[in-house]
Design an enzyme around this catalytic site. Structure first.
Site, PDB file in Angstrom:
ATOM      1  N   HIS A  40     -11.784  -0.683   5.979  1.00 51.55           N
ATOM      2  CA  HIS A  40     -10.338  -0.865   5.909  1.00 51.55           C
ATOM      3  C   HIS A  40      -9.609  -0.165   7.069  1.00 51.55           C
ATOM      4  O   HIS A  40      -9.005  -0.828   7.896  1.00 51.55           O
ATOM      5  CB  HIS A  40      -9.858  -0.348   4.545  1.00 51.55           C
ATOM      6  CG  HIS A  40      -8.388  -0.447   4.318  1.00 51.55           C
ATOM      7  ND1 HIS A  40      -7.791  -0.109   3.121  1.00 51.55           N
ATOM      8  CD2 HIS A  40      -7.368  -0.815   5.130  1.00 51.55           C
ATOM      9  CE1 HIS A  40      -6.491  -0.295   3.195  1.00 51.55           C
ATOM     10  NE2 HIS A  40      -6.201  -0.715   4.399  1.00 51.55           N
ATOM     11  N   HIS A  72      -5.073   0.641  10.681  1.00 54.12           N
ATOM     12  CA  HIS A  72      -6.371  -0.031  10.762  1.00 54.12           C
ATOM     13  C   HIS A  72      -6.888   0.073  12.197  1.00 54.12           C
ATOM     14  O   HIS A  72      -7.553  -0.843  12.672  1.00 54.12           O
ATOM     15  CB  HIS A  72      -6.236  -1.501  10.335  1.00 54.12           C
ATOM     16  CG  HIS A  72      -5.474  -1.701   9.058  1.00 54.12           C
ATOM     17  ND1 HIS A  72      -4.595  -2.729   8.854  1.00 54.12           N
ATOM     18  CD2 HIS A  72      -5.472  -0.970   7.910  1.00 54.12           C
ATOM     19  CE1 HIS A  72      -4.061  -2.641   7.637  1.00 54.12           C
ATOM     20  NE2 HIS A  72      -4.568  -1.574   7.046  1.00 54.12           N
ATOM     21  N   GLU A 124       0.809  -1.230   0.000  1.00 53.55           N
ATOM     22  CA  GLU A 124       0.000   0.000   0.000  1.00 53.55           C
ATOM     23  C   GLU A 124       0.840   1.279   0.000  1.00 53.55           C
ATOM     24  O   GLU A 124       0.363   2.328   0.428  1.00 53.55           O
ATOM     25  CB  GLU A 124      -0.939   0.002   1.201  1.00 53.55           C
ATOM     26  CG  GLU A 124      -2.002  -1.085   1.107  1.00 53.55           C
ATOM     27  CD  GLU A 124      -3.138  -0.822   2.068  1.00 53.55           C
ATOM     28  OE1 GLU A 124      -4.221  -0.430   1.599  1.00 53.55           O
ATOM     29  OE2 GLU A 124      -2.938  -0.996   3.283  1.00 53.55           O
ATOM     30  N   HIS A 183      -0.740   5.412   7.888  1.00 56.69           N
ATOM     31  CA  HIS A 183      -1.884   4.594   7.488  1.00 56.69           C
ATOM     32  C   HIS A 183      -2.060   3.497   8.530  1.00 56.69           C
ATOM     33  O   HIS A 183      -1.105   2.792   8.850  1.00 56.69           O
ATOM     34  CB  HIS A 183      -1.659   3.972   6.111  1.00 56.69           C
ATOM     35  CG  HIS A 183      -2.685   2.918   5.788  1.00 56.69           C
ATOM     36  ND1 HIS A 183      -4.031   3.201   5.716  1.00 56.69           N
ATOM     37  CD2 HIS A 183      -2.574   1.579   5.587  1.00 56.69           C
ATOM     38  CE1 HIS A 183      -4.697   2.086   5.444  1.00 56.69           C
ATOM     39  NE2 HIS A 183      -3.841   1.087   5.373  1.00 56.69           N
TER      40      HIS A 183
HETATM   41 MN    MN Z   1      -4.185  -0.989   4.962  1.00 61.77          MN
END
Ligand code: MN
Length: 239
Positions: free
Chosen positions: A170, A102, A81, A100
């Site tokens: 996500h 979760h 990603e 980033h």
């Molecule tokens: Mn991710």
């Protein structure tokens, strides 16, 4: 390709520390990542190789261009990603660092189309509310991952000028001018999500308005070093 200045070792160390702080603070687990724009080459950014954030050392940090390609060759594997980072740096010249994750408490917001909004002064960076990214609009049915530049660009468009974008089903992505500030914002986005859920269960929420949010952000974020030093004191030596 080879005339990119070598990043300052102190910056590599700080980025490795940021990885470990985010793990220690339960913002990332085996997954998630943080990057920093290359200070001496603004068209490049630094991001760990494919490794759990809690284990990242300065030697793991790789240099990428805005296509998401390695700008300095390495045998190490890349995060799938990395296009989250390349496309946001391209779209937002003032962004210096990106997380980033979760982290769990933001997930209910993304899947119900609700925005995170600032419930207290520590999360003034949320401003008028987080952005929301619907990957189905950008890529149809996918595995939900930002696997290419096209999906990264769509994510960056959804982020717009906000500091945080929820990614339905996500996680979320948070941006700031510096490593210290993006770590702060990623931690407080998660805390704000918890508090917002609790408050909403009690009744209609009186959020900070935009002016309050901006004033609060200026005050709290000016003191980010205090929190950074505390968080850094909890992590073990980098090795
Ligand atoms: Mn991710």
């Amino acid at each position: 390709m080879t005339n990119i200045p070598k990043p300052d070792p102190a910056l590599l160390e700080k980025l490795a520390e940021a990885n470990r702080i985010l793990y220690d603070q339960s913002i990332v687990d085996g997954f998630g990542h943080i990057s920093v724009r290359h200070p001496a080459s603004p068209g490049h950014f630094l991001l760990s190789c494919n490794r759990a954030p809690g284990l990242v050392t300065p030697d793991d940090i790789l240099t990428y261009d805005f296509n998401g390609d390695l700008a300095v060759p390495s045998d190490k594997r890349s995060y799938l990603e990395r296009f989250i980072h390349s496309e946001i740096y391209k779209a937002r010249p003032e962004v210096g660092s990106i997380v980033h994750s979760h982290s769990q408490s933001v997930i209910p917001f993304g899947v119900t189309g609700q925005r995170l909004r600032p419930v207290f002064h520590m999360s003034g960076f949320l401003g008028s509310g987080s952005a929301l990214f619907e990957i189905r609009d950008a890529g149809g049915n996918t595995d939900m991952l930002i696997r290419d530049s096209g999906l990264g660009r769509a994510l960056a468009q959804s982020l717009g000028q906000q500091n945080c974008v929820l990614m339905r089903g996500h996680g979320s992505t948070t941006v700031a001018p510096t490593i210290e500030l993006v770590v702060y914002r990623a931690i407080y986005a998660e805390i704000n999500a918890k508090l917002q859920l609790q408050a909403a269960a009690l009744g209609p929420v009186n959020f900070l308005n935009e002016e309050e949010a901006a004033l609060a952000a200026a005050s709290t974020e000016g003191q980010v070093v205090r929190a950074w030093d505390l968080w850094r004191g909890r992590i073990g030596p980098l090795s």
